[in-house]
Design a protein around this motif. Structure first.
Motif, PDB file in Angstrom:
ATOM      1  N   GLY A 147       0.793  -1.229   0.000  1.00 10.29           N
ATOM      2  CA  GLY A 147       0.000   0.000   0.000  1.00 10.29           C
ATOM      3  C   GLY A 147       0.820   1.271   0.000  1.00 10.29           C
ATOM      4  N   GLU A 148       1.762   1.411   0.933  1.00  3.51           N
ATOM      5  CA  GLU A 148       2.523   2.652   1.026  1.00  3.51           C
ATOM      6  C   GLU A 148       3.438   2.864  -0.178  1.00  3.51           C
ATOM      7  OE1 GLU A 148       5.244   5.220   4.173  1.00  3.51           O
ATOM      8  OE2 GLU A 148       4.373   3.309   4.764  1.00  3.51           O
ATOM      9  N   PRO A 149       4.191   1.853  -0.643  1.00  2.00           N
ATOM     10  CA  PRO A 149       4.995   2.081  -1.858  1.00  2.00           C
ATOM     11  C   PRO A 149       4.155   2.515  -3.049  1.00  2.00           C
ATOM     12  CG  PRO A 149       5.686   0.059  -0.774  1.00  2.00           C
ATOM     13  CD  PRO A 149       4.450   0.515  -0.072  1.00  2.00           C
ATOM     14  N   ALA A 150       2.952   1.948  -3.182  1.00  2.00           N
ATOM     15  CA  ALA A 150       2.084   2.335  -4.297  1.00  2.00           C
ATOM     16  C   ALA A 150       1.650   3.790  -4.173  1.00  2.00           C
ATOM     17  CB  ALA A 150       0.859   1.424  -4.350  1.00  2.00           C
ATOM     18  N   ARG A 151       1.276   4.214  -2.960  1.00  2.00           N
ATOM     19  CA  ARG A 151       0.845   5.600  -2.740  1.00  2.00           C
ATOM     20  C   ARG A 151       1.965   6.579  -3.065  1.00  2.00           C
ATOM     21  NH1 ARG A 151      -2.250   3.404   1.586  1.00  2.00           N
ATOM     22  NH2 ARG A 151      -0.449   3.503   2.988  1.00  2.00           N
ATOM     23  N   LEU A 152       3.160   6.282  -2.555  1.00  2.00           N
ATOM     24  CA  LEU A 152       4.283   7.188  -2.764  1.00  2.00           C
ATOM     25  C   LEU A 152       4.675   7.269  -4.233  1.00  2.00           C
ATOM     26  CD1 LEU A 152       6.488   6.256   0.332  1.00  2.00           C
ATOM     27  CD2 LEU A 152       5.013   8.253   0.041  1.00  2.00           C
ATOM     28  N   ALA A 153       4.664   6.119  -4.921  1.00  3.81           N
ATOM     29  CA  ALA A 153       5.022   6.106  -6.339  1.00  3.81           C
ATOM     30  C   ALA A 153       4.032   6.922  -7.161  1.00  3.81           C
ATOM     31  CB  ALA A 153       5.084   4.667  -6.843  1.00  3.81           C
ATOM     32  N   LEU A 154       2.745   6.747  -6.887  1.00  2.28           N
ATOM     33  CA  LEU A 154       1.731   7.506  -7.622  1.00  2.28           C
ATOM     34  C   LEU A 154       1.839   9.002  -7.342  1.00  2.28           C
ATOM     35  CD1 LEU A 154      -1.373   5.170  -7.280  1.00  2.28           C
ATOM     36  CD2 LEU A 154      -0.154   5.729  -9.379  1.00  2.28           C
ATOM     37  N   ALA A 155       2.124   9.351  -6.092  1.00  2.55           N
ATOM     38  CA  ALA A 155       2.266  10.769  -5.749  1.00  2.55           C
ATOM     39  C   ALA A 155       3.410  11.401  -6.526  1.00  2.55           C
ATOM     40  CB  ALA A 155       2.491  10.929  -4.247  1.00  2.55           C
ATOM     41  N   GLU A 156       4.516  10.680  -6.658  1.00  4.74           N
ATOM     42  CA  GLU A 156       5.655  11.203  -7.404  1.00  4.74           C
ATOM     43  C   GLU A 156       5.306  11.385  -8.880  1.00  4.74           C
ATOM     44  OE1 GLU A 156       8.586  12.251  -6.406  1.00  4.74           O
ATOM     45  OE2 GLU A 156       8.173  11.837  -4.293  1.00  4.74           O
ATOM     46  N   ILE A 157       4.639  10.393  -9.456  1.00  3.54           N
ATOM     47  CA  ILE A 157       4.281  10.465 -10.875  1.00  3.54           C
ATOM     48  C   ILE A 157       3.275  11.587 -11.120  1.00  3.54           C
ATOM     49  CG2 ILE A 157       3.153   9.234 -12.761  1.00  3.54           C
ATOM     50  CD1 ILE A 157       4.289   6.639 -11.539  1.00  3.54           C
ATOM     51  N   GLU A 158       2.256  11.676 -10.258  1.00  3.27           N
ATOM     52  CA  GLU A 158       1.245  12.718 -10.432  1.00  3.27           C
ATOM     53  C   GLU A 158       1.853  14.107 -10.291  1.00  3.27           C
ATOM     54  OE1 GLU A 158      -1.731  11.782  -7.596  1.00  3.27           O
ATOM     55  OE2 GLU A 158      -2.435   9.998  -8.654  1.00  3.27           O
ATOM     56  N   GLY A 159       2.760  14.263  -9.324  1.00  5.84           N
ATOM     57  CA  GLY A 159       3.418  15.552  -9.149  1.00  5.84           C
ATOM     58  C   GLY A 159       4.239  15.937 -10.361  1.00  5.84           C
ATOM     59  N   MET A 160       4.934  14.969 -10.943  1.00  7.49           N
ATOM     60  CA  MET A 160       5.729  15.227 -12.141  1.00  7.49           C
ATOM     61  C   MET A 160       4.842  15.660 -13.303  1.00  7.49           C
ATOM     62  SD  MET A 160       8.018  12.468 -14.257  1.00  7.49           S
ATOM     63  CE  MET A 160       6.520  11.556 -14.702  1.00  7.49           C
ATOM     64  N   VAL A 161       3.746  14.961 -13.520  1.00  8.19           N
ATOM     65  CA  VAL A 161       2.857  15.272 -14.642  1.00  8.19           C
ATOM     66  C   VAL A 161       2.226  16.641 -14.463  1.00  8.19           C
ATOM     67  CG1 VAL A 161       0.733  14.597 -15.806  1.00  8.19           C
ATOM     68  CG2 VAL A 161       2.421  12.859 -15.190  1.00  8.19           C
ATOM     69  N   ARG A 162       1.765  16.955 -13.259  1.00 11.07           N
ATOM     70  CA  ARG A 162       1.103  18.238 -13.042  1.00 11.07           C
ATOM     71  C   ARG A 162       2.065  19.400 -13.209  1.00 11.07           C
ATOM     72  NH1 ARG A 162      -1.464  15.475  -8.141  1.00 11.07           N
ATOM     73  NH2 ARG A 162      -3.374  14.627  -8.987  1.00 11.07           N
ATOM     74  N   THR A 163       3.304  19.213 -12.782  1.00 18.38           N
ATOM     75  CA  THR A 163       4.286  20.286 -12.914  1.00 18.38           C
ATOM     76  C   THR A 163       4.571  20.578 -14.383  1.00 18.38           C
ATOM     77  OG1 THR A 163       5.310  19.671 -10.820  1.00 18.38           O
ATOM     78  CG2 THR A 163       6.628  20.998 -12.320  1.00 18.38           C
ATOM     79  N   VAL A 164       4.615  19.527 -15.190  1.00 21.16           N
ATOM     80  CA  VAL A 164       4.922  19.703 -16.608  1.00 21.16           C
ATOM     81  C   VAL A 164       3.745  20.301 -17.358  1.00 21.16           C
ATOM     82  CG1 VAL A 164       5.445  18.456 -18.742  1.00 21.16           C
ATOM     83  CG2 VAL A 164       6.648  17.866 -16.634  1.00 21.16           C
ATOM     84  N   ARG A 165       2.532  19.849 -17.078  1.00 28.21           N
ATOM     85  CA  ARG A 165       1.362  20.240 -17.857  1.00 28.21           C
ATOM     86  C   ARG A 165       0.846  21.638 -17.516  1.00 28.21           C
ATOM     87  NH1 ARG A 165      -3.505  16.449 -17.654  1.00 28.21           N
ATOM     88  NH2 ARG A 165      -4.219  18.096 -19.042  1.00 28.21           N
ATOM     89  N   GLY A 166       1.132  22.119 -16.314  1.00 25.80           N
ATOM     90  CA  GLY A 166       0.517  23.375 -15.905  1.00 25.80           C
ATOM     91  C   GLY A 166      -0.882  23.115 -15.378  1.00 25.80           C
ATOM     92  N   LEU A 167      -1.634  24.185 -15.190  1.00 23.35           N
ATOM     93  CA  LEU A 167      -2.936  24.055 -14.538  1.00 23.35           C
ATOM     94  C   LEU A 167      -4.015  24.731 -15.365  1.00 23.35           C
ATOM     95  CD1 LEU A 167      -4.294  23.006 -11.915  1.00 23.35           C
ATOM     96  CD2 LEU A 167      -3.950  25.286 -10.957  1.00 23.35           C
ATOM     97  N   GLU A 168      -4.981  23.932 -15.830  1.00 25.26           N
ATOM     98  CA  GLU A 168      -6.172  24.442 -16.509  1.00 25.26           C
ATOM     99  C   GLU A 168      -7.365  24.111 -15.617  1.00 25.26           C
ATOM    100  OE1 GLU A 168      -6.469  26.213 -19.153  1.00 25.26           O
ATOM    101  OE2 GLU A 168      -4.373  26.185 -19.805  1.00 25.26           O
ATOM    102  N   LEU A 169      -7.879  25.123 -14.920  1.00 27.85           N
ATOM    103  CA  LEU A 169      -8.909  24.862 -13.913  1.00 27.85           C
ATOM    104  C   LEU A 169     -10.162  24.240 -14.508  1.00 27.85           C
ATOM    105  CD1 LEU A 169      -8.647  28.026 -11.639  1.00 27.85           C
ATOM    106  CD2 LEU A 169      -7.785  25.722 -11.206  1.00 27.85           C
TER     107      LEU A 169
END
Length: 317
Positions: free
Chosen positions: A70-92
């Motif tokens: 459970g915890e490794p999966a949560r941390l891995a997804l958080a890292e991937i999601e953070g990377m994608v959001r930083t690259v894409r920017g924010l469209e509300l």
């Protein structure tokens, strides 16, 4: 197992099941149908050669192997999601995200209706939910990504928890307008110490403890009070006071919001009670996450718009 053939969406399904313990709720969380979640679970079981989740009543309980993952999966997804959001920017208008907050019913009553209106007007695909503060250890919940942000009074936190001051929340003493012990005492003035000491008190306590900040202040003066009722929600405390001779110390913002409708009067405490800060807490991994930063700014704006100013210092202002 061939890692190159692994569909990372399966990990999203696994994480959703760990959080929700329900196939239906997990699907709602990540935008999949119940059959799609069930199919993904079957694939996960094959990959890990383990049942992963077993049904008990209405819940899907994780096996020891799932709990380990459970915890490794949560941390891995958080890292991937953070990377994608930083690259894409924010469209509300395109943002699809569920923000989970945790806090007292104070916030569900006073903050969340206004905040929900603000958020929907800007980002209609965003969903929000508020969990009761009795849910568990705040730092652990933030670490596990079980909640995104916590709205709490000052807490001892590890250095990987970030925080921001939202507002200050002085206590006032509420009493029923029909309470004969307070006849002749002007509202918004100091409640006489003799009356304060003689009447029964109700307190908001999520774990049943019969003491709080007011008792600490009293003890510093060699005084005490008669706490005879502990309830888990501020609104329940206010209702109990409205229907009895009990009095209670509650945040001034809450008293101002519900006092008139419940027939309550407000008084200043007879002794100085420290004015607690109310902070917003989050995991530092989201410090630069664009969507997270936007939501934090909306919460801060909402508290300001509701006249919860940082500088508010006394109940009589």
């Amino acid at each position: 197992m061939n890692f190159n053939a692994l569909d990372l969406n399966l990990i999203r399904v696994f994480d959703a099941l760990m959080r929700e313990r329900s196939v239906t709720r997990a699907g709602d969380r990540i935008g999949l149908s119940q059959p799609a979640v069930s199919a993904a679970l079957n694939r996960l079981r094959h990959i890990f050669n383990d049942s992963l989740f077993v049904r008990q009543g209405n819940e899907m309980l994780p096996t020891p192997r799932a709990a380990e993952l459970g915890e490794p999966a949560r941390l891995a997804l958080a890292e991937i999601e953070g990377m994608v959001r930083t690259v894409r920017g924010l469209e509300l208008t395109e943002l699809k995200r569920i923000f989970t907050l945790i806090g007292a019913d104070f916030f569900s009553t006073l903050l969340m209706p206004h905040l929900a209106h603000k958020i929907y007007a800007q980002a209609p695909l965003v969903k929000m939910r508020l969990l009761d503060s009795a849910r568990g250890d705040v730092a652990r919940l933030l670490q596990d990504n079980a909640v995104d942000m916590a709205l709490e009074r000052p807490l001892e936190m590890p250095d990987w928890i970030s925080k921001q001051l939202l507002f200050r929340s002085p206590f006032v003493i509420i009493a029923s307008a029909r309470n004969p012990a307070l006849d002749g005492v002007s509202e918004r003035t100091a409640m006489p110490l003799t009356v304060f000491s003689s009447l029964p008190h109700a307190i908001r306590s999520i774990d049943g403890t019969l003491s709080g900040m007011v008792d600490e202040a009293l003890a510093s003066h060699g005084l005490s009070r008669n706490v005879s009722l502990a309830l888990p929600h501020f609104h329940a405390v206010a209702l109990a006071v409205a229907q009895s001779t009990h009095i209670a110390a509650v945040p001034v913002q809450f008293a101002n919001a519900v006092g008139e409708n419940l027939g309550l009067r407000c008084f200043v405490p007879p002794i100085d009670v420290p004015v607690p800060d109310v902070n917003l807490y989050w995991h530092c991994r989201y410090d630069e996450d664009l969507a997270h930063r936007w939501m934090r700014s909306q919460i801060l704006e909402a508290t300001e718009e509701l006249n919860f100013p940082i500088a508010e210092a006394s109940a009589t202002e």
